[in-house]
Scaffold this motif. Structure first.
Motif, PDB file in Angstrom:
ATOM      1  N   GLN A 195     -27.993 -40.823 -14.805  1.00  0.00           N
ATOM      2  CA  GLN A 195     -28.499 -42.044 -15.444  1.00  0.00           C
ATOM      3  C   GLN A 195     -30.020 -42.142 -15.378  1.00  0.00           C
ATOM      4  O   GLN A 195     -30.626 -42.878 -16.167  1.00  0.00           O
ATOM      5  CB  GLN A 195     -27.875 -43.276 -14.773  1.00  0.00           C
ATOM      6  N   GLN A 196     -30.653 -41.395 -14.445  1.00  0.00           N
ATOM      7  CA  GLN A 196     -32.102 -41.435 -14.304  1.00  0.00           C
ATOM      8  C   GLN A 196     -32.807 -40.338 -15.081  1.00  0.00           C
ATOM      9  O   GLN A 196     -34.031 -40.388 -15.253  1.00  0.00           O
ATOM     10  CB  GLN A 196     -32.479 -41.315 -12.819  1.00  0.00           C
ATOM     11  N   LEU A 197     -32.059 -39.342 -15.564  1.00  0.00           N
ATOM     12  CA  LEU A 197     -32.669 -38.254 -16.316  1.00  0.00           C
ATOM     13  C   LEU A 197     -33.150 -38.745 -17.678  1.00  0.00           C
ATOM     14  O   LEU A 197     -32.713 -39.800 -18.164  1.00  0.00           O
ATOM     15  CB  LEU A 197     -31.655 -37.123 -16.486  1.00  0.00           C
ATOM     16  N   PRO A 198     -34.024 -37.974 -18.347  1.00  0.00           N
ATOM     17  CA  PRO A 198     -34.489 -38.406 -19.675  1.00  0.00           C
ATOM     18  C   PRO A 198     -33.377 -38.565 -20.705  1.00  0.00           C
ATOM     19  O   PRO A 198     -33.521 -39.345 -21.651  1.00  0.00           O
ATOM     20  CB  PRO A 198     -35.450 -37.281 -20.076  1.00  0.00           C
ATOM     21  N   VAL A 199     -32.244 -37.862 -20.525  1.00  0.00           N
ATOM     22  CA  VAL A 199     -31.141 -38.003 -21.473  1.00  0.00           C
ATOM     23  C   VAL A 199     -30.482 -39.368 -21.374  1.00  0.00           C
ATOM     24  O   VAL A 199     -29.834 -39.833 -22.318  1.00  0.00           O
ATOM     25  CB  VAL A 199     -30.113 -36.873 -21.243  1.00  0.00           C
ATOM     26  N   LYS A 200     -30.639 -40.050 -20.222  1.00  0.00           N
ATOM     27  CA  LYS A 200     -30.168 -41.420 -20.019  1.00  0.00           C
ATOM     28  C   LYS A 200     -28.666 -41.579 -20.323  1.00  0.00           C
ATOM     29  O   LYS A 200     -28.252 -42.307 -21.228  1.00  0.00           O
ATOM     30  CB  LYS A 200     -30.969 -42.386 -20.898  1.00  0.00           C
ATOM     31  N   LEU A 201     -27.845 -40.867 -19.574  1.00  0.00           N
ATOM     32  CA  LEU A 201     -26.393 -41.015 -19.747  1.00  0.00           C
ATOM     33  C   LEU A 201     -25.953 -42.390 -19.242  1.00  0.00           C
ATOM     34  O   LEU A 201     -26.549 -42.946 -18.317  1.00  0.00           O
ATOM     35  CB  LEU A 201     -25.667 -39.921 -18.983  1.00  0.00           C
ATOM     36  N   SER A 202     -24.903 -42.903 -19.827  1.00  0.00           N
ATOM     37  CA  SER A 202     -24.392 -44.210 -19.416  1.00  0.00           C
ATOM     38  C   SER A 202     -23.631 -44.088 -18.102  1.00  0.00           C
ATOM     39  O   SER A 202     -23.290 -42.980 -17.644  1.00  0.00           O
ATOM     40  CB  SER A 202     -23.475 -44.779 -20.497  1.00  0.00           C
ATOM     41  N   ALA A 203     -23.334 -45.232 -17.518  1.00  0.00           N
ATOM     42  CA  ALA A 203     -22.586 -45.238 -16.261  1.00  0.00           C
ATOM     43  C   ALA A 203     -21.172 -44.694 -16.462  1.00  0.00           C
ATOM     44  O   ALA A 203     -20.639 -43.983 -15.597  1.00  0.00           O
ATOM     45  CB  ALA A 203     -22.535 -46.652 -15.691  1.00  0.00           C
ATOM     46  N   ALA A 204     -20.557 -44.987 -17.598  1.00  0.00           N
ATOM     47  CA  ALA A 204     -19.203 -44.487 -17.870  1.00  0.00           C
ATOM     48  C   ALA A 204     -19.208 -42.971 -18.028  1.00  0.00           C
ATOM     49  O   ALA A 204     -18.315 -42.272 -17.514  1.00  0.00           O
ATOM     50  CB  ALA A 204     -18.654 -45.152 -19.128  1.00  0.00           C
ATOM     51  N   THR A 205     -20.211 -42.448 -18.748  1.00  0.00           N
ATOM     52  CA  THR A 205     -20.302 -40.992 -18.914  1.00  0.00           C
ATOM     53  C   THR A 205     -20.580 -40.308 -17.578  1.00  0.00           C
ATOM     54  O   THR A 205     -20.025 -39.237 -17.286  1.00  0.00           O
ATOM     55  CB  THR A 205     -21.401 -40.654 -19.923  1.00  0.00           C
ATOM     56  N   SER A 206     -21.433 -40.908 -16.760  1.00  0.00           N
ATOM     57  CA  SER A 206     -21.721 -40.328 -15.448  1.00  0.00           C
ATOM     58  C   SER A 206     -20.474 -40.315 -14.566  1.00  0.00           C
ATOM     59  O   SER A 206     -20.224 -39.345 -13.838  1.00  0.00           O
ATOM     60  CB  SER A 206     -22.841 -41.121 -14.772  1.00  0.00           C
ATOM     61  N   ALA A 207     -19.686 -41.389 -14.630  1.00  0.00           N
ATOM     62  CA  ALA A 207     -18.432 -41.421 -13.871  1.00  0.00           C
ATOM     63  C   ALA A 207     -17.456 -40.370 -14.394  1.00  0.00           C
ATOM     64  O   ALA A 207     -16.714 -39.746 -13.610  1.00  0.00           O
ATOM     65  CB  ALA A 207     -17.812 -42.807 -13.950  1.00  0.00           C
ATOM     66  N   HIS A 208     -17.451 -40.156 -15.719  1.00  0.00           N
ATOM     67  CA  HIS A 208     -16.600 -39.114 -16.290  1.00  0.00           C
ATOM     68  C   HIS A 208     -17.020 -37.732 -15.791  1.00  0.00           C
ATOM     69  O   HIS A 208     -16.170 -36.890 -15.468  1.00  0.00           O
ATOM     70  CB  HIS A 208     -16.673 -39.179 -17.819  1.00  0.00           C
ATOM     71  N   LEU A 209     -18.318 -37.483 -15.712  1.00  0.00           N
ATOM     72  CA  LEU A 209     -18.803 -36.199 -15.194  1.00  0.00           C
ATOM     73  C   LEU A 209     -18.443 -36.022 -13.721  1.00  0.00           C
ATOM     74  O   LEU A 209     -18.127 -34.912 -13.282  1.00  0.00           O
ATOM     75  CB  LEU A 209     -20.316 -36.112 -15.370  1.00  0.00           C
ATOM     76  N   LEU A 210     -18.484 -37.110 -12.965  1.00  0.00           N
ATOM     77  CA  LEU A 210     -18.058 -37.029 -11.563  1.00  0.00           C
ATOM     78  C   LEU A 210     -16.571 -36.699 -11.468  1.00  0.00           C
ATOM     79  O   LEU A 210     -16.143 -35.964 -10.568  1.00  0.00           O
ATOM     80  CB  LEU A 210     -18.358 -38.348 -10.860  1.00  0.00           C
ATOM     81  N   GLY A 211     -15.767 -37.202 -12.415  1.00  0.00           N
ATOM     82  CA  GLY A 211     -14.354 -36.835 -12.447  1.00  0.00           C
ATOM     83  C   GLY A 211     -14.157 -35.369 -12.781  1.00  0.00           C
ATOM     84  O   GLY A 211     -13.272 -34.704 -12.227  1.00  0.00           O
ATOM     85  N   VAL A 212     -14.991 -34.843 -13.689  1.00  0.00           N
ATOM     86  CA  VAL A 212     -14.936 -33.403 -14.001  1.00  0.00           C
ATOM     87  C   VAL A 212     -15.289 -32.576 -12.771  1.00  0.00           C
ATOM     88  O   VAL A 212     -14.647 -31.556 -12.467  1.00  0.00           O
ATOM     89  CB  VAL A 212     -15.888 -33.085 -15.172  1.00  0.00           C
ATOM     90  N   LEU A 213     -16.312 -33.021 -12.053  1.00  0.00           N
ATOM     91  CA  LEU A 213     -16.709 -32.327 -10.819  1.00  0.00           C
ATOM     92  C   LEU A 213     -15.566 -32.307  -9.803  1.00  0.00           C
ATOM     93  O   LEU A 213     -15.266 -31.266  -9.201  1.00  0.00           O
ATOM     94  CB  LEU A 213     -17.938 -33.018 -10.231  1.00  0.00           C
ATOM     95  N   SER A 214     -14.907 -33.425  -9.619  1.00  0.00           N
ATOM     96  CA  SER A 214     -13.801 -33.501  -8.659  1.00  0.00           C
ATOM     97  C   SER A 214     -12.598 -32.682  -9.114  1.00  0.00           C
ATOM     98  O   SER A 214     -11.915 -32.053  -8.289  1.00  0.00           O
ATOM     99  CB  SER A 214     -13.393 -34.965  -8.456  1.00  0.00           C
ATOM    100  N   ALA A 215     -12.328 -32.650 -10.433  1.00  0.00           N
ATOM    101  CA  ALA A 215     -11.175 -31.906 -10.943  1.00  0.00           C
ATOM    102  C   ALA A 215     -11.364 -30.404 -10.742  1.00  0.00           C
ATOM    103  O   ALA A 215     -10.448 -29.703 -10.282  1.00  0.00           O
ATOM    104  CB  ALA A 215     -10.955 -32.237 -12.418  1.00  0.00           C
TER     105      ALA A 215
END
Length: 283
Positions: free
Chosen positions: A91-111
């Motif tokens: 969320q802090q990077l220049p691409v500015k991902l949303s909180a929902a997208t960041s949570a989705h990426l965290l789910g990918v990491l955990s999977a």
């Protein structure tokens, strides 16, 4: 008269014989159980003595275990830091991902992390923990580099996050397996490893609390630094173990050669004594 047919009287000697037979059977069963327990105790004592003897034979075991603990602690700092702060980083990077997208990426990491644990359970049947650590370190460096240089593209972030989850999956158990294979672990050593990991992992939250909002890329630099230190320490302890093992093997071979020479000398001396005895008997 009726009891003669219903419940016939038995002589005391016969009843005594039956009781004695049943007592003997019970004593034999008890003796068999005691012998089995004694054998189990003996085997356990022998195993413990063999383990302690093997631990004493390992040169510089304490220093090597401390290095293994530091390998685990520095690597664990990277894993804990990424799982804890990667969502906020996206969320802090220049691409500015949303909180929902960041949570989705965290789910990918955990999977992928969970899938990697399952896959490593089967891979470990074929490969040694040393080899598993090598290619997981390479995968972690590659995926972190991909994430750092592709941080402006969401698809690259997704792929690199998935690769990071798989790279993180096997390192923690592989370090324990590596230490057990080469140095033999105990309860105290495992507790030391856990304490070191918890203490070193405090560095990332303390640093990020001061600079994360103004300089979010500091998380990347910290992860690269700790991962590099972990790899250097692993190479150090790996080479140290290899050098000491080669010295032990060389020492054992030289002792075998000396024993063979001594046995050959004893045989030659015995043959010479036998020949001398025959000559003296002839004269």
């Amino acid at each position: 008269f009726v009891f003669f047919f219903v419940s016939r009287y038995e002589k005391p000697t016969a009843m005594r014989l039956k009781n004695e037979e049943s007592d003997e059977e019970e004593e034999e069963e008890n003796e068999g159980e005691e012998v089995a327990e004694d054998l189990e105790t003996t085997h356990s004592i022998q195993d413990n003595s063999q383990i302690s003897r093997h631990q004493k034979e390992i040169p510089n075991r304490g220093a090597k275990l401390i290095l293994c603990g530091l390998v685990l602690a520095t690597y664990g700092t990277v894993e804990i830091g990424h799982f804890s702060f990667s969502a906020a980083l996206f969320q802090q990077l220049p691409v500015k991902l949303s909180a929902a997208t960041s949570a989705h990426l965290l789910g990918v990491l955990s999977a992928t992390y969970a899938f990697g644990r399952l896959a490593s359970a089967f891979i470990s049947l074929r490969l040694q923990p040393d080899t598993i650590l090598w290619y997981h370190f390479a995968l972690l460096f590659g995926s972190l580099s991909l994430l750092f240089f592709g941080r402006d593209r969401p698809e690259v972030i997704t792929v690199s996050t998935a690769l990071l989850g798989y790279g993180f999956s096997a390192c923690w158990p592989a370090v324990f397996a590596f230490a057990e294979r080469h140095l033999r672990l105990t309860d105290g050593v495992c507790s030391l490893f856990s304490c070191l990991s918890g203490a070193v992992s405090l560095v990332i939250p303390l640093v990020l609390g001061q600079t994360f909002h103004s300089w979010p890329l500091v998380l990347f630099y910290l992860e690269f630094a700790f991962l590099a230190v972990s790899l250097v320490l692993y190479i150090w302890v790996k080479l140290w173990i290899a050098v000491d093992n080669s010295k032990l093997i060389g020492g054992r071979r030289s002792r075998r050669r000396r024993r063979r020479r001594n046995s050959a000398g004893d045989v030659a001396a015995a043959a010479a004594d036998a020949e001398g005895g025959e000559h003296s008997h002839i004269y």
